[in-house]
Motif scaffolding. Structure first.
Motif, PDB file in Angstrom:
ATOM      1  N   VAL A  89      32.585  38.429  39.483  1.00 32.43           N
ATOM      2  CA  VAL A  89      33.227  37.165  39.113  1.00 32.43           C
ATOM      3  C   VAL A  89      34.606  37.063  39.768  1.00 32.43           C
ATOM      4  O   VAL A  89      34.978  35.995  40.274  1.00 32.43           O
ATOM      5  CB  VAL A  89      33.329  37.024  37.572  1.00 32.43           C
ATOM      6  CG1 VAL A  89      34.216  35.846  37.186  1.00 32.43           C
ATOM      7  CG2 VAL A  89      31.950  36.864  36.972  1.00 32.43           C
ATOM      8  N   ALA A  90      35.340  38.148  39.796  1.00 27.29           N
ATOM      9  CA  ALA A  90      36.658  38.140  40.444  1.00 27.29           C
ATOM     10  C   ALA A  90      36.519  37.844  41.936  1.00 27.29           C
ATOM     11  O   ALA A  90      37.325  37.083  42.501  1.00 27.29           O
ATOM     12  CB  ALA A  90      37.370  39.476  40.231  1.00 27.29           C
ATOM     13  N   VAL A 147      34.056  36.139  43.424  1.00 25.47           N
ATOM     14  CA  VAL A 147      33.679  34.727  43.560  1.00 25.47           C
ATOM     15  C   VAL A 147      34.903  33.838  43.344  1.00 25.47           C
ATOM     16  O   VAL A 147      35.165  32.912  44.117  1.00 25.47           O
ATOM     17  CB  VAL A 147      32.550  34.350  42.567  1.00 25.47           C
ATOM     18  CG1 VAL A 147      32.339  32.841  42.506  1.00 25.47           C
ATOM     19  CG2 VAL A 147      31.259  35.076  42.927  1.00 25.47           C
ATOM     20  N   ARG A 148      35.644  34.123  42.296  1.00 27.17           N
ATOM     21  CA  ARG A 148      36.834  33.326  41.990  1.00 27.17           C
ATOM     22  C   ARG A 148      37.841  33.376  43.141  1.00 27.17           C
ATOM     23  O   ARG A 148      38.332  32.341  43.593  1.00 27.17           O
ATOM     24  CB  ARG A 148      37.457  33.842  40.691  1.00 27.17           C
ATOM     25  CG  ARG A 148      38.609  33.003  40.183  1.00 27.17           C
ATOM     26  CD  ARG A 148      39.011  33.388  38.769  1.00 27.17           C
ATOM     27  NE  ARG A 148      38.008  33.080  37.778  1.00 27.17           N
ATOM     28  CZ  ARG A 148      37.656  31.865  37.383  1.00 27.17           C
ATOM     29  NH1 ARG A 148      38.214  30.819  37.941  1.00 27.17           N
ATOM     30  NH2 ARG A 148      36.742  31.684  36.463  1.00 27.17           N
ATOM     31  N   GLN A 149      38.102  34.577  43.661  1.00 26.43           N
ATOM     32  CA  GLN A 149      39.082  34.736  44.746  1.00 26.43           C
ATOM     33  C   GLN A 149      38.604  34.074  46.027  1.00 26.43           C
ATOM     34  O   GLN A 149      39.379  33.436  46.731  1.00 26.43           O
ATOM     35  CB  GLN A 149      39.352  36.228  44.954  1.00 26.43           C
ATOM     36  CG  GLN A 149      40.265  36.570  46.109  1.00 26.43           C
ATOM     37  CD  GLN A 149      39.521  36.752  47.441  1.00 26.43           C
ATOM     38  OE1 GLN A 149      38.370  37.166  47.480  1.00 26.43           O
ATOM     39  NE2 GLN A 149      40.178  36.396  48.519  1.00 26.43           N
ATOM     40  N   PHE A 158      36.847  29.611  44.241  1.00 27.59           N
ATOM     41  CA  PHE A 158      37.496  28.703  43.307  1.00 27.59           C
ATOM     42  C   PHE A 158      39.015  28.680  43.395  1.00 27.59           C
ATOM     43  O   PHE A 158      39.625  27.622  43.228  1.00 27.59           O
ATOM     44  CB  PHE A 158      37.032  28.988  41.875  1.00 27.59           C
ATOM     45  CG  PHE A 158      35.584  28.649  41.690  1.00 27.59           C
ATOM     46  CD1 PHE A 158      35.173  27.333  41.598  1.00 27.59           C
ATOM     47  CD2 PHE A 158      34.625  29.652  41.664  1.00 27.59           C
ATOM     48  CE1 PHE A 158      33.827  27.012  41.465  1.00 27.59           C
ATOM     49  CE2 PHE A 158      33.284  29.334  41.523  1.00 27.59           C
ATOM     50  CZ  PHE A 158      32.887  28.011  41.424  1.00 27.59           C
ATOM     51  N   GLU A 159      39.637  29.805  43.680  1.00 29.97           N
ATOM     52  CA  GLU A 159      41.095  29.826  43.789  1.00 29.97           C
ATOM     53  C   GLU A 159      41.591  29.119  45.051  1.00 29.97           C
ATOM     54  O   GLU A 159      42.769  28.817  45.164  1.00 29.97           O
ATOM     55  CB  GLU A 159      41.620  31.260  43.742  1.00 29.97           C
ATOM     56  CG  GLU A 159      41.468  31.874  42.361  1.00 29.97           C
ATOM     57  CD  GLU A 159      41.895  33.324  42.284  1.00 29.97           C
ATOM     58  OE1 GLU A 159      42.304  33.901  43.315  1.00 29.97           O
ATOM     59  OE2 GLU A 159      41.796  33.891  41.184  1.00 29.97           O
ATOM     60  N   ARG A 160      40.703  28.839  45.982  1.00 26.10           N
ATOM     61  CA  ARG A 160      41.075  28.166  47.225  1.00 26.10           C
ATOM     62  C   ARG A 160      40.916  26.646  47.134  1.00 26.10           C
ATOM     63  O   ARG A 160      41.306  25.935  48.041  1.00 26.10           O
ATOM     64  CB  ARG A 160      40.217  28.689  48.371  1.00 26.10           C
ATOM     65  CG  ARG A 160      40.414  30.169  48.620  1.00 26.10           C
ATOM     66  CD  ARG A 160      39.446  30.696  49.649  1.00 26.10           C
ATOM     67  NE  ARG A 160      39.532  32.136  49.735  1.00 26.10           N
ATOM     68  CZ  ARG A 160      40.428  32.806  50.455  1.00 26.10           C
ATOM     69  NH1 ARG A 160      41.317  32.169  51.160  1.00 26.10           N
ATOM     70  NH2 ARG A 160      40.421  34.119  50.458  1.00 26.10           N
ATOM     71  N   GLN A 189      36.565  21.334  43.714  1.00 29.21           N
ATOM     72  CA  GLN A 189      35.492  22.065  43.058  1.00 29.21           C
ATOM     73  C   GLN A 189      34.432  21.095  42.539  1.00 29.21           C
ATOM     74  O   GLN A 189      33.228  21.320  42.735  1.00 29.21           O
ATOM     75  CB  GLN A 189      36.036  22.895  41.890  1.00 29.21           C
ATOM     76  CG  GLN A 189      36.916  24.042  42.304  1.00 29.21           C
ATOM     77  CD  GLN A 189      37.527  24.752  41.114  1.00 29.21           C
ATOM     78  OE1 GLN A 189      37.002  24.716  40.012  1.00 29.21           O
ATOM     79  NE2 GLN A 189      38.658  25.404  41.343  1.00 29.21           N
TER      80      GLN A 189
END
Length: 171
Positions: free
Chosen positions: A128-129, A131-133, A136-138, A144
């Motif tokens: 999950v970290a 995928v998020r990095q 989603f964090e971009r 999104q």
């Protein structure tokens, strides 16, 4: 010249515009990099490729942590032979077992073992970290939402009811 005997001329392809080509190549580049990034993270942290992780997640989310093999292939969007190979590898690791279907002698279930559930619980936070990095964090929340809507439209267009016979999990 007799046009009736001349070979039918193929219609000229509708080539991509420069902007469409840019978008297409950006999409291919990004998805290739994302797939590789997630695959390397899962290989490093959980000792499995991304596709195996997806199979384990599908089983963990299923009632009784079990799915018919055909249903699992459909969810994973892979051929039955590729699924069979993947399940064999997951069985060797002790993470999944097969069970015969009592109502259909040809059918089988894939069942997530307690050990498989434990591996999922240990590997999920890192995945999950990643995928998020990586994604989603971009993106802004609006980006999104747009990405989700766009991918839904693309997916729906690639799964029309009249083309079901050519879907991977039916091969």
């Amino acid at each position: 010249m007799d046009t009736a005997s001349a070979p039918a001329r193929a219609e000229e392809p509708r080539w991509l515009t420069e902007e469409e080509q840019r978008v297409w190549r950006s999409y291919l580049h990004a998805t290739t990099l994302l797939d590789d990034h997630l695959d390397r993270q899962l290989q490093r942290d959980a000792g499995m490729p991304h596709v195996y992780y997806g199979l384990i997640v599908s089983l963990a989310e299923a009632p009784g942590r079990r799915l018919r093999m055909t249903e699992l292939a459909m969810r994973a969007k892979i051929t039955r032979s590729r699924l069979s190979h993947a399940i064999a590898r997951l069985e060797q690791s002790g993470w999944v077992r097969r069970e015969d279907c009592p109502s259909d002698k040809r059918g089988q279930f894939a069942v997530l073992t307690d050990e498989g559930m434990e591996v999922l619980e240990q590997s999920a936070p890192g995945h999950v970290a990643a995928v998020r990095q990586a994604l989603f964090e971009r993106l802004t929340p609006e980006q999104q939402k747009s990405l989700g809507e766009i991918m839904q439209i693309v997916a729906e267009g690639l799964q029309p009811e009249d083309a079901r016979a050519d879907l991977p999990w039916l091969r």
